[in-house]
Every structure is written in C-alpha cells, then in structure tokens.
Design a protein around this motif. Structure first.
Motif, short mmCIF file in Angstrom:
data_model
loop_
_atom_site.label_atom_id
_atom_site.label_comp_id
_atom_site.label_asym_id
_atom_site.label_seq_id
_atom_site.Cartn_x
_atom_site.Cartn_y
_atom_site.Cartn_z
N THR A 143 5.23 -9.33 -4.44
CA THR A 143 5.94 -10.58 -4.73
C THR A 143 7.26 -10.34 -5.44
O THR A 143 8.18 -11.16 -5.37
CB THR A 143 5.06 -11.49 -5.60
N GLN A 144 7.38 -9.21 -6.12
CA GLN A 144 8.61 -8.86 -6.82
C GLN A 144 9.44 -7.82 -6.07
O GLN A 144 10.67 -7.88 -6.09
CB GLN A 144 8.29 -8.34 -8.22
N LEU A 169 2.94 6.07 -7.12
CA LEU A 169 2.24 6.92 -6.17
C LEU A 169 2.75 6.71 -4.74
O LEU A 169 3.16 7.64 -4.07
CB LEU A 169 0.73 6.67 -6.23
N PHE A 170 2.71 5.47 -4.26
CA PHE A 170 3.13 5.20 -2.90
C PHE A 170 3.32 3.70 -2.72
O PHE A 170 2.90 2.89 -3.56
CB PHE A 170 2.11 5.72 -1.87
N SER A 171 3.94 3.32 -1.62
CA SER A 171 4.16 1.93 -1.27
C SER A 171 3.20 1.51 -0.16
O SER A 171 2.61 2.35 0.53
CB SER A 171 5.60 1.71 -0.82
N GLY A 172 3.08 0.22 0.03
CA GLY A 172 2.16 -0.30 1.04
C GLY A 172 2.53 0.09 2.46
O GLY A 172 1.66 0.13 3.34
N SER A 173 3.79 0.38 2.69
CA SER A 173 4.24 0.74 4.04
C SER A 173 4.05 2.22 4.35
O SER A 173 4.25 2.64 5.50
CB SER A 173 5.72 0.38 4.20
N SER A 174 3.66 3.03 3.38
CA SER A 174 3.68 4.48 3.56
C SER A 174 2.50 5.09 4.31
O SER A 174 2.67 6.14 4.93
CB SER A 174 3.85 5.17 2.20
N PRO A 175 1.27 4.53 4.30
CA PRO A 175 0.18 5.19 5.04
C PRO A 175 0.46 5.27 6.54
O PRO A 175 1.12 4.40 7.11
CB PRO A 175 -1.03 4.28 4.76
N PHE A 176 -0.09 6.30 7.17
CA PHE A 176 0.12 6.48 8.62
C PHE A 176 -0.45 5.33 9.43
O PHE A 176 -0.02 5.07 10.55
CB PHE A 176 -0.50 7.82 9.07
N TRP A 177 -1.44 4.62 8.86
CA TRP A 177 -2.08 3.53 9.59
C TRP A 177 -1.45 2.16 9.31
O TRP A 177 -1.88 1.16 9.88
CB TRP A 177 -3.58 3.47 9.25
N ALA A 178 -0.44 2.10 8.45
CA ALA A 178 0.15 0.82 8.06
C ALA A 178 0.84 0.14 9.24
O ALA A 178 1.41 0.79 10.11
CB ALA A 178 1.15 1.03 6.92
N ASP A 179 0.78 -1.20 9.25
CA ASP A 179 1.53 -1.97 10.24
C ASP A 179 3.01 -1.66 10.12
O ASP A 179 3.53 -1.43 9.02
CB ASP A 179 1.33 -3.47 10.02
N ARG A 180 3.72 -1.69 11.23
CA ARG A 180 5.18 -1.58 11.22
C ARG A 180 5.75 -2.98 11.30
O ARG A 180 5.60 -3.67 12.31
CB ARG A 180 5.68 -0.74 12.38
N LYS A 181 6.39 -3.42 10.21
CA LYS A 181 6.87 -4.80 10.11
C LYS A 181 8.39 -4.86 10.14
O LYS A 181 9.07 -3.88 9.79
CB LYS A 181 6.36 -5.42 8.81
N PRO A 182 8.95 -6.00 10.54
CA PRO A 182 10.40 -6.17 10.46
C PRO A 182 10.88 -6.05 9.02
O PRO A 182 10.14 -6.35 8.08
CB PRO A 182 10.62 -7.59 11.00
N GLU A 183 12.11 -5.60 8.85
CA GLU A 183 12.67 -5.45 7.52
C GLU A 183 12.60 -6.77 6.76
O GLU A 183 12.91 -7.83 7.29
CB GLU A 183 14.13 -4.99 7.62
N GLY A 184 12.16 -6.69 5.50
CA GLY A 184 12.06 -7.88 4.65
C GLY A 184 10.68 -8.49 4.59
O GLY A 184 10.40 -9.31 3.71
N GLU A 185 9.78 -8.11 5.52
CA GLU A 185 8.41 -8.60 5.43
C GLU A 185 7.63 -7.81 4.38
O GLU A 185 7.89 -6.62 4.17
CB GLU A 185 7.72 -8.52 6.79
N HIS A 186 6.65 -8.46 3.78
CA HIS A 186 5.97 -7.88 2.63
C HIS A 186 4.81 -6.97 3.03
O HIS A 186 4.11 -7.21 4.01
CB HIS A 186 5.45 -9.00 1.72
N TYR A 187 4.62 -5.93 2.21
CA TYR A 187 3.46 -5.04 2.30
C TYR A 187 2.66 -5.18 1.00
O TYR A 187 3.20 -4.98 -0.08
CB TYR A 187 3.89 -3.59 2.47
#
Length: 283
Positions: A143-144, A169-187
């Motif tokens: 959210t921030q 440690l890591f961000s929500g977008s970093s795992p190999f299985w994470a969804d690939r989202k358009p820039e600006g969408e939240h993880y």
C-alpha cells in the motif's frame, strides 16, 4: 466448536503444556475496528472452546482502525503477542504485547510499534536465532511501496524495540513463480513465519497471490541463518489459502492457515505436513 465454525483470518496456534491456543484476526469487517483479539482453547485440535477475549484494543487506545494477525510466542517464560494496529500517523505497524499466561489478558509492552514509524508495515513474527538473539520478520506493505517486501530486524533482548536498520529480503515480484503484472500494479507480501527443520535448515513461509488465488509460499535460507542468502521454493498451498504458521503436536507437524480468502467465509484450516529436511510438504 470445530475449526470450520471459527470465522477468523490469520490463525496462529500455540502449543503450551499439552493445550492448544488459537488466535486470529476477527474476520468481521476485515479486522477493522474489531475491538481486539480472542483466544480459543483445545486439548485435541478438534474441539475448541468459545471465543474468549484476550486483548481489548479499545481500552488500550488501539482500535482506531486495523486489529490484525495476533501471534503468541513464549519467550523467557513470558507470553508475547505480536499484532498489527494503526499508528497515530495513520500508518500500520506491529506492536508487541505481553501476558503471564496464553489466555491473557495481554497488556502493552513495546513503546508503540516496533516496525519503522514512517513505514506502513504488518504481520510481524518473532524469530529466535541459533545464538538466542530475537528478530522480527515483517512486511513493508504494498500500500505504501507498490511492490511489497519482507524485511527483518534484530530486536532488543527485552522485545521493546528494534536494533539497527531493517534488512530487506525480497519483494513480492521477485519469486520465479510470481505473476508478471503491468508496471504500477501491486504485489502483496504478508504472513511470514520462520521454521527450523529436523536437519537444521531454516525455512520461511509467507503469502501472496498467483492468478488471484491466495498462496502459501516457501523460502529456504541457504546457510541456515536469517540473511539475504536464500532461495524461493515452490508454494505449498495454491488453492486460495494462506497466512499460515507451523506447529508440532503429538509428534506430528501441522500447518494452519485460513481459507478461502473471502470476507465472511474465512475458516481455520489445519493440515498435517511433513518435514523433509530441506523443505516441507503436505502429507
């Protein structure tokens, strides 16, 4: 009561002297201004008592908004609850409470939130390392920062504050299985919990989303210590369940989490898992 009758989010079970104590977020209104937390008690993990209030956030001035994700750890003979509330600056943070027994009542312990004051944080969990040093592992909210992260920081020995700067440690977008989202969408990152395996491997479970389904993910630290040397493993739960924790009972290992992740329908799930040494798996 049975587990499928208990409408809470973020379940946490403490095994203490042969009794089991279940805590969680009151699910009404997504945990907003719910007035505190309850504990449910069981001797067999099947039949649970009615809810008993163990912390009143109104009386303690913490019912301004969220009352989220209470978890209770026994540390040096005292029971400590880590829970997320909204701070005076309208940002969320994890506070630490304490009690003499697991049924409470819990009282304020830390001087405000122990997570960074200018950060929006949630879901702090306690981890004691092999040198008996306490740490908090927590989430810096999407959210921030849009791409949420999981961080850690050392706590003072009395669990009243953090020492030094938090480590990401890591961000929500970093795992190999994470969804690939358009820039600006939240993880989203939430619900970290640390687990030491029978072969002394250090794991962390945490939650996010894959294709809009809530999942329980797994991280393995490569040298058995809480640091930035880790790898992402395949998620253990992928069918809209998450924010879990692991505990042992009668020589069996259990994962508890809430599912589905749908307001009003959340229920406590409890499944047996296997400690495979280098990871965990559903039995």
């Amino acid at each position: 009561m049975k587990c499928d009758e208990i409408n809470i989010r973020d379940p946490f079970i403490l095994n203490d002297n042969g009794k089991y104590y279940l805590y969680g977020t009151r699910a009404a209104d997504f945990g907003i201004k719910t007035g505190g937390f309850d504990v449910y008690v069981s001797s067999d993990l099947v039949n649970w008592s009615e809810a008993k209030e163990c912390f009143n956030s109104v009386e303690n001035g913490l019912n301004t908004a969220v009352n989220w994700a209470p978890e209770v750890h026994k540390y040096n003979g005292t029971y400590y609850m880590l829970a997320t509330f909204t701070k005076p600056n309208n940002l969320r943070g994890t506070y630490i409470l304490k009690a003499d027994n697991p049924e409470g009542p819990f009282v304020m312990h830390s001087d405000g939130a122990v997570t960074p004051y200018e950060w929006e944080c949630l879901d702090g969990t306690l981890f004691i390392d092999s040198d008996n040093k306490p740490y908090i592992v927590f989430c810096h909210e999407h959210t921030q920062i849009i791409d949420g992260t999981i961080c850690y920081a050392q706590l003072s020995d009395d669990l009243t504050k953090i020492i030094g700067e938090p480590v990401t440690l890591f961000s929500g977008s970093s795992p190999f299985w994470a969804d690939r989202k358009p820039e600006g969408e939240h993880y989203i990152t939430d619900g970290p919990f640390m687990f030491r395996t029978k072969t002394n491997e250090l794991l962390m479970i945490w939650s996010s989303f894959i294709s809009h389904n809530y999942v329980e993910a797994v991280v393995r630290f490569k040298d058995g210590r809480l640091n930035t040397n880790f790898e992402h493993l395949n998620p253990i739960i992928t069918d809209d369940g998450g924010h879990g924790m692991i505990f042992e009972a009668d020589n069996k290992l259990y994962l508890t989490f809430h599912s589905p992740n749908q307001t009003g329908f959340e229920r406590v799930r409890l499944i047996e898992i296997e400690d495979k040494g280098n990871s965990i798996a559903v039995k």
